[in-house]
Design an enzyme around this catalytic site. Structure first.
Site, mmCIF file in Angstrom:
data_model
loop_
_atom_site.group_PDB
_atom_site.id
_atom_site.type_symbol
_atom_site.label_atom_id
_atom_site.label_comp_id
_atom_site.label_asym_id
_atom_site.label_seq_id
_atom_site.Cartn_x
_atom_site.Cartn_y
_atom_site.Cartn_z
ATOM 1 N N GLU A 36 0.886 -1.357 -0.150
ATOM 2 C CA GLU A 36 -0.102 0.017 -0.036
ATOM 3 C C GLU A 36 0.670 1.388 0.194
ATOM 4 O O GLU A 36 0.664 2.213 0.845
ATOM 5 C CB GLU A 36 -1.050 0.193 1.136
ATOM 6 C CG GLU A 36 -2.299 0.652 0.858
ATOM 7 C CD GLU A 36 -3.388 0.726 1.854
ATOM 8 O OE1 GLU A 36 -4.567 1.162 1.630
ATOM 9 O OE2 GLU A 36 -3.290 -0.067 2.931
ATOM 10 N N TYR A 106 0.049 -7.449 -1.612
ATOM 11 C CA TYR A 106 -0.964 -6.683 -0.901
ATOM 12 C C TYR A 106 -2.229 -7.434 -1.635
ATOM 13 O O TYR A 106 -2.865 -7.123 -2.568
ATOM 14 C CB TYR A 106 -0.697 -5.317 -1.220
ATOM 15 C CG TYR A 106 -2.026 -4.526 -0.768
ATOM 16 C CD1 TYR A 106 -2.418 -4.807 0.438
ATOM 17 C CD2 TYR A 106 -2.438 -3.452 -1.512
ATOM 18 C CE1 TYR A 106 -3.576 -3.874 1.176
ATOM 19 C CE2 TYR A 106 -3.221 -2.633 -0.800
ATOM 20 C CZ TYR A 106 -3.818 -2.934 0.231
ATOM 21 O OH TYR A 106 -5.172 -2.235 0.921
ATOM 22 N N ASP A 145 0.421 -7.948 3.419
ATOM 23 C CA ASP A 145 -0.748 -7.639 4.026
ATOM 24 C C ASP A 145 -1.636 -8.727 3.229
ATOM 25 O O ASP A 145 -2.186 -8.156 2.184
ATOM 26 C CB ASP A 145 -1.170 -6.235 3.871
ATOM 27 C CG ASP A 145 -2.850 -5.973 4.514
ATOM 28 O OD1 ASP A 145 -3.407 -6.804 4.817
ATOM 29 O OD2 ASP A 145 -3.237 -4.977 4.184
ATOM 30 N N ASN A 147 -5.013 -9.323 4.369
ATOM 31 C CA ASN A 147 -6.321 -9.048 4.534
ATOM 32 C C ASN A 147 -7.014 -10.114 5.026
ATOM 33 O O ASN A 147 -8.292 -10.234 4.569
ATOM 34 C CB ASN A 147 -6.695 -8.411 3.190
ATOM 35 C CG ASN A 147 -6.665 -7.159 3.226
ATOM 36 O OD1 ASN A 147 -7.116 -6.244 4.614
ATOM 37 N ND2 ASN A 147 -6.178 -6.145 2.125
ATOM 38 N N ASP A 242 -1.632 2.546 10.138
ATOM 39 C CA ASP A 242 -2.426 1.729 10.911
ATOM 40 C C ASP A 242 -1.874 0.307 11.023
ATOM 41 O O ASP A 242 -2.390 -0.551 11.841
ATOM 42 C CB ASP A 242 -3.842 1.788 10.377
ATOM 43 C CG ASP A 242 -3.947 1.564 8.670
ATOM 44 O OD1 ASP A 242 -2.858 1.418 8.109
ATOM 45 O OD2 ASP A 242 -5.119 1.324 8.315
#
Length: 253
Positions: A36, A106, A145, A147, A242
């Site tokens: 990201e 990602y 990541d 998710n 985050d």
């Protein structure tokens, strides 16, 4: 020893203003993988002496994107997960070396209303096939990541989140299938019972302070590297995004 870091920076330009370079230099990783990045070519110049820089940009401005910074020159660099699934969102970079591959990814988010879940499931199938092909050739060191929170230990309020994006049966099932295809979740390899280790927290006030988070950032390796694993870490006290960085240490024989 080889040290690898993975971090969803949620915009590298913003993260640089929040101490990214301090962490980057202090950790002194062999491979530093980003997800990201949210920029286009030419929008940032990072002075990283001793590192090769590889970027994969999304066509859409300010969206997605990945990068790998490494001390080791690769034999080859590949963007995407193969011809079967075109990657217009800059989600994958693969570096090839003599004895292993390094992959940063990602994984697409299913969205809050799950409208992107069908695309996500197609992505999962193609990504698993791609990683499995690589892993049959040479061991894979794979991070990003992804998710998804794999088990109830990987999300703070697991019962309340059942069926939500990142904790649907479909997403968790496909993560399990990836492990069964020949990969190790390295953090769980060392810390199988830890249930307060998270890598992402909402920006809502107080959530990160109270550690109400999810573990959705991973290092996976091919099963053939099990004996080479030294440690896995979560840098929960490193801010700037985050997400927090995750780390893998291994001694390749």
């Amino acid at each position: 020893m080889i040290k690898c870091i993975s971090w969803n920076v949620n915009g590298i330009r913003a993260c640089v203003k929040k101490g990214f370079l301090d962490f980057f230099h202090s950790v002194d990783a062999d491979f530093f993988c980003l997800q990201e990045t949210k920029l286009q070519e030419g929008q940032i110049e990072l002075e990283l002496p001793g590192y090769y820089q590889f970027w994969n940009y999304a066509e859409r401005k300010g969206y997605s994107g990945t990068a790998i910074f490494t001390k080791h020159k690769p034999l080859s660099v590949v963007h995407g997960i193969g011809e079967e699934m075109e990657d217009l969102e800059g989600r994958v970079i693969t570096l090839e070396y003599d004895h292993y591959y390094v992959v940063t990814m990602y994984t697409p988010n299913s969205k809050r209303d799950l409208t992107r879940l069908p695309y996500r499931i197609l992505w999962e199938k193609q990504a698993r096939a791609y990683l499995s092909r690589l892993n049959q050739d040479k061991p894979v060191i794979f991070c990003g990541d992804l998710n998804v929170a794999h088990t109830e230990k990987d999300v703070k309020n697991d019962r309340a989140n059942i069926g939500n994006a990142g904790f649907t049966d479909e997403e968790r099932h496909h993560f399990e299938e990836l492990l069964q295809a020949g990969f190790i979740d390295t953090y769980r390899y060392f810390y199988s019972e830890e249930d307060e280790a998270f890598t992402w927290w909402s920006y809502m006030p107080g959530v990160r302070d109270r550690n109400i988070g999810w573990r959705i950032d991973y290092f996976l390796v091919g099963n053939q590297l099990a004996e080479d694993l030294l440690d896995a870490k979560i840098h929960a006290n490193t801010y700037g995004s985050d997400h927090c960085p995750v780390e893998l240490q291994l001694q390749l024989k």
